[in-house]
Design an enzyme around this catalytic site. Structure first.
Site, PDB file in Angstrom:
ATOM      1  CG  ASP A 145      -8.066   1.016   4.593  1.00  0.00           C
ATOM      2  OD1 ASP A 145      -7.126   1.666   5.077  1.00  0.00           O
ATOM      3  OD2 ASP A 145      -9.240   1.423   4.583  1.00  0.00           O
ATOM      4  CG  ASP A 181      -9.047   2.405   8.388  1.00  0.00           C
ATOM      5  OD1 ASP A 181      -7.989   2.979   8.086  1.00  0.00           O
ATOM      6  OD2 ASP A 181     -10.012   2.300   7.609  1.00  0.00           O
ATOM      7  NE  ARG A 217      -8.452   2.118   0.144  1.00  0.00           N
ATOM      8  CZ  ARG A 217      -9.343   2.899   0.703  1.00  0.00           C
ATOM      9  NH1 ARG A 217      -9.596   2.825   1.966  1.00  0.00           N
ATOM     10  NH2 ARG A 217      -9.992   3.783  -0.002  1.00  0.00           N
ATOM     11  NE  ARG A 264      -3.762   2.505   1.334  1.00  0.00           N
ATOM     12  CZ  ARG A 264      -4.672   2.894   2.209  1.00  0.00           C
ATOM     13  NH1 ARG A 264      -5.010   2.097   3.195  1.00  0.00           N
ATOM     14  NH2 ARG A 264      -5.265   4.049   2.073  1.00  0.00           N
TER      15      ARG A 264
END
Length: 175
Positions: free
Chosen positions: A119, A121, A116, A105
């Site tokens: 991810d 988070d 992407r 990424r």
């Protein structure tokens, strides 16, 4: 060495060995919409498991979801992960960003909310609310994102999002 110094050294050693490491339960959103999505997520989970100070507790079911924000891209596979960590929120976020980099990424490359490889988070960090440059917890758009809330509700139906309420109520409010 004098006896008093020996006793102090022994007491210091015992205190260091007995030190309790405080841990926090945190939740991480995980997603991918490029390449072999499930394989990328599995690789991210393997790298997360290998991190010192992070214990993987549970992984939600992965679900295919439509993109949000930038629509001209492939569908995502999303889920959530519960971890117990002795890391600070900032240190945990740094580890997540490093795992993303290791899996290809490149943040800032392409449109915001665009495609992407992976991810990761930081959605929740205990019951803390954090607002620092580059780190907001709970994740700032968590209460608006079904693709993040549903996996959290699966992992812990009684989970509360600080400042927003029960995750179940947040999911219901999106319907």
């Amino acid at each position: 060495m004098r006896a008093g110094a020996r006793r102090r050294k022994r007491a210091d050693t015992v205190a260091a060995e007995a030190r309790i490491v405080e841990t926090v339960k945190a939740y991480i959103g995980i997603g991918s919409n490029l390449g072999e999505r499930e394989h990328v997520i599995a690789a991210a989970l393997d790298l997360l498991r290998a991190e010192d100070g992070v214990e993987l507790l549970a992984v939600s079911t992965l679900r295919e979801t439509d993109p949000v924000g930038y629509l001209d891209q492939p569908r995502f596979v999303n889920g959530a992960v519960a971890v117990e960590t002795s890391l600070t929120a900032r240190a945990l976020l740094d580890r997540l960003l490093e795992i993303e980099r290791r899996l290809g990424r490149v943040r800032g490359d392409g449109p915001r909310f665009g495609p992407r490889t992976v991810d990761l988070d930081l959605l929740l960090y205990g019951d803390e609310t954090i607002d620092e440059p580059g780190l907001q917890v709970p994740h700032p758009r968590l209460a608006e994102r079904r693709f993040a809330l549903e996996p959290l509700a699966e992992l812990d139906p009684a989970l509360e999002v600080p400042g927003a309420g029960p995750v179940q109520a947040l999911v219901a409010g999106l319907q």
